[in-house]
Design a protein around this motif. Structure first.
Motif, PDB file in Angstrom:
ATOM      1  N   ARG A 133       5.305  36.727  37.535  1.00  0.00           N
ATOM      2  CA  ARG A 133       6.704  36.328  37.750  1.00  0.00           C
ATOM      3  C   ARG A 133       7.456  37.409  38.538  1.00  0.00           C
ATOM      4  O   ARG A 133       8.302  37.085  39.368  1.00  0.00           O
ATOM      5  CB  ARG A 133       7.399  36.047  36.409  1.00  0.00           C
ATOM      6  N   ARG A 169      16.524  32.777  40.376  1.00  0.00           N
ATOM      7  CA  ARG A 169      17.425  33.911  40.136  1.00  0.00           C
ATOM      8  C   ARG A 169      18.819  33.399  39.741  1.00  0.00           C
ATOM      9  O   ARG A 169      19.420  33.849  38.778  1.00  0.00           O
ATOM     10  CB  ARG A 169      17.512  34.791  41.387  1.00  0.00           C
ATOM     11  N   ASN A 206       5.498  23.211  45.748  1.00  0.00           N
ATOM     12  CA  ASN A 206       6.050  23.793  46.984  1.00  0.00           C
ATOM     13  C   ASN A 206       5.497  23.072  48.213  1.00  0.00           C
ATOM     14  O   ASN A 206       6.222  22.792  49.162  1.00  0.00           O
ATOM     15  CB  ASN A 206       5.697  25.284  47.088  1.00  0.00           C
ATOM     16  N   ARG A 209       9.811  27.374  36.855  1.00  0.00           N
ATOM     17  CA  ARG A 209      10.299  26.120  37.453  1.00  0.00           C
ATOM     18  C   ARG A 209      10.670  25.131  36.341  1.00  0.00           C
ATOM     19  O   ARG A 209      11.650  24.407  36.432  1.00  0.00           O
ATOM     20  CB  ARG A 209       9.209  25.473  38.302  1.00  0.00           C
ATOM     21  N   THR A 257       5.517  31.287  42.044  1.00  0.00           N
ATOM     22  CA  THR A 257       6.218  30.090  41.559  1.00  0.00           C
ATOM     23  C   THR A 257       5.255  29.028  41.034  1.00  0.00           C
ATOM     24  O   THR A 257       5.651  27.896  40.765  1.00  0.00           O
ATOM     25  CB  THR A 257       7.093  29.470  42.681  1.00  0.00           C
ATOM     26  N   GLY A 282       7.101  37.125  42.053  1.00  0.00           N
ATOM     27  CA  GLY A 282       7.753  35.946  42.617  1.00  0.00           C
ATOM     28  C   GLY A 282       6.845  34.735  42.710  1.00  0.00           C
ATOM     29  O   GLY A 282       7.095  33.803  43.471  1.00  0.00           O
ATOM     30  N   LYS A 312      12.568  30.887  44.684  1.00  0.00           N
ATOM     31  CA  LYS A 312      12.855  32.217  44.106  1.00  0.00           C
ATOM     32  C   LYS A 312      14.354  32.409  43.919  1.00  0.00           C
ATOM     33  O   LYS A 312      14.806  32.892  42.879  1.00  0.00           O
ATOM     34  CB  LYS A 312      12.334  33.317  45.035  1.00  0.00           C
ATOM     35  N   ASN A 313      15.134  32.044  44.933  1.00  0.00           N
ATOM     36  CA  ASN A 313      16.594  32.169  44.846  1.00  0.00           C
ATOM     37  C   ASN A 313      17.165  31.287  43.736  1.00  0.00           C
ATOM     38  O   ASN A 313      18.069  31.692  43.004  1.00  0.00           O
ATOM     39  CB  ASN A 313      17.263  31.801  46.180  1.00  0.00           C
ATOM     40  N   LYS A 346       9.304  28.498  49.150  1.00  0.00           N
ATOM     41  CA  LYS A 346       9.083  29.518  48.125  1.00  0.00           C
ATOM     42  C   LYS A 346      10.302  30.444  48.008  1.00  0.00           C
ATOM     43  O   LYS A 346      10.740  30.795  46.912  1.00  0.00           O
ATOM     44  CB  LYS A 346       7.821  30.318  48.454  1.00  0.00           C
ATOM     45  N   VAL A 347      10.863  30.815  49.143  1.00  0.00           N
ATOM     46  CA  VAL A 347      12.059  31.675  49.142  1.00  0.00           C
ATOM     47  C   VAL A 347      13.211  30.961  48.429  1.00  0.00           C
ATOM     48  O   VAL A 347      13.917  31.551  47.604  1.00  0.00           O
ATOM     49  CB  VAL A 347      12.464  32.056  50.590  1.00  0.00           C
TER      50      VAL A 347
END
Length: 209
Positions: free
Chosen positions: A73, A192, A169, A199, A78, A76, A188-189, A184-185
């Protein structure tokens, strides 16, 4: 169903690992991403590409399943991470789900049921063996849930909806015509902003609004 789900099997017991890998490959809905005999090997295996599912043993020598989960994790990752263990201890279940596990299954699970649970995990459900399910009632969600949703961009909200539908993804990237890396970015956002470790946790909170 489209492409089969890829699975990374992480277990430090060679005989058991081989059996689990054979079970995975016996079902055409799954493909074997790889196998790892330790947490470090698991982290190394995921450096380039991510599997759809990481099936992770809890009681391993060296890096434990919890250490490995935290490591994945933090990197990052997912993927959906499902714990497969002999431990039905309450503190283990709560600790692992809090740390971002998408599922917690016991090793005495019937093989067909295990495959079914993994498919459920890919559809966005948190999968927990029945005998330890009651422990999760102690994990209460925070009250101020709505706030993070108001801070999402339209694209993030779009991706969140697809994650909540259980899409991987890869599938999201195909549907939205953007690269898997970009998805993926965004994921991740989203994790956060939602202050969620997985997920599944994020999807559950979104769907419970």
């Amino acid at each position: 169903m489209g492409k089969p789900y890829s699975v990374l099997v992480v277990d430090d017991h060679p005989l058991l690992r081989r059996g689990i890998c054979q079970l995975i490959t016996s079902d055409s809905d799954f493909t074997l991403f790889g196998e790892a005999g330790s947490g470090l090997d698991a982290l190394a295996a995921i450096e380039e590409n991510e599997p759809d599912i990481v099936l992770l043993d809890l009681n391993m020598k060296g890096m434990t399943g919890l250490d490995t989960l935290n490591g994945l994790r933090q990197e990052g990752v997912t993927s959906r991470i499902v714990i497969l263990t002999v431990s039905d201890a309450k503190q283990d279940v709560i600790r692992l789900v809090r740390a971002g596990a998408d599922g917690y299954l016991l090793k005495d699970t019937e093989p067909d049921l295990l495959l079914e649970k993994l498919k459920n995990a890919m559809q966005g459900h948190r999968v927990i063996s029945e005998s330890v399910e009651e422990f999760l009632y102690e994990l209460k969600d925070a009250a101020d849930e709505q706030e993070w949703l108001n801070n999402l961009t339209p694209r993030e909200l779009q991706i969140l909806q697809l994650v909540a539908e259980g899409k991987s993804n890869r599938v999201i990237s195909e549907q939205l015509h953007i690269s898997e890396g970009t998805v993926k970015v965004h994921v991740k956002n989203l994790l956060r902003k939602a202050n969620a470790k997985s997920r599944t946790e994020m999807a559950v909170r979104y769907l419970n609004q």
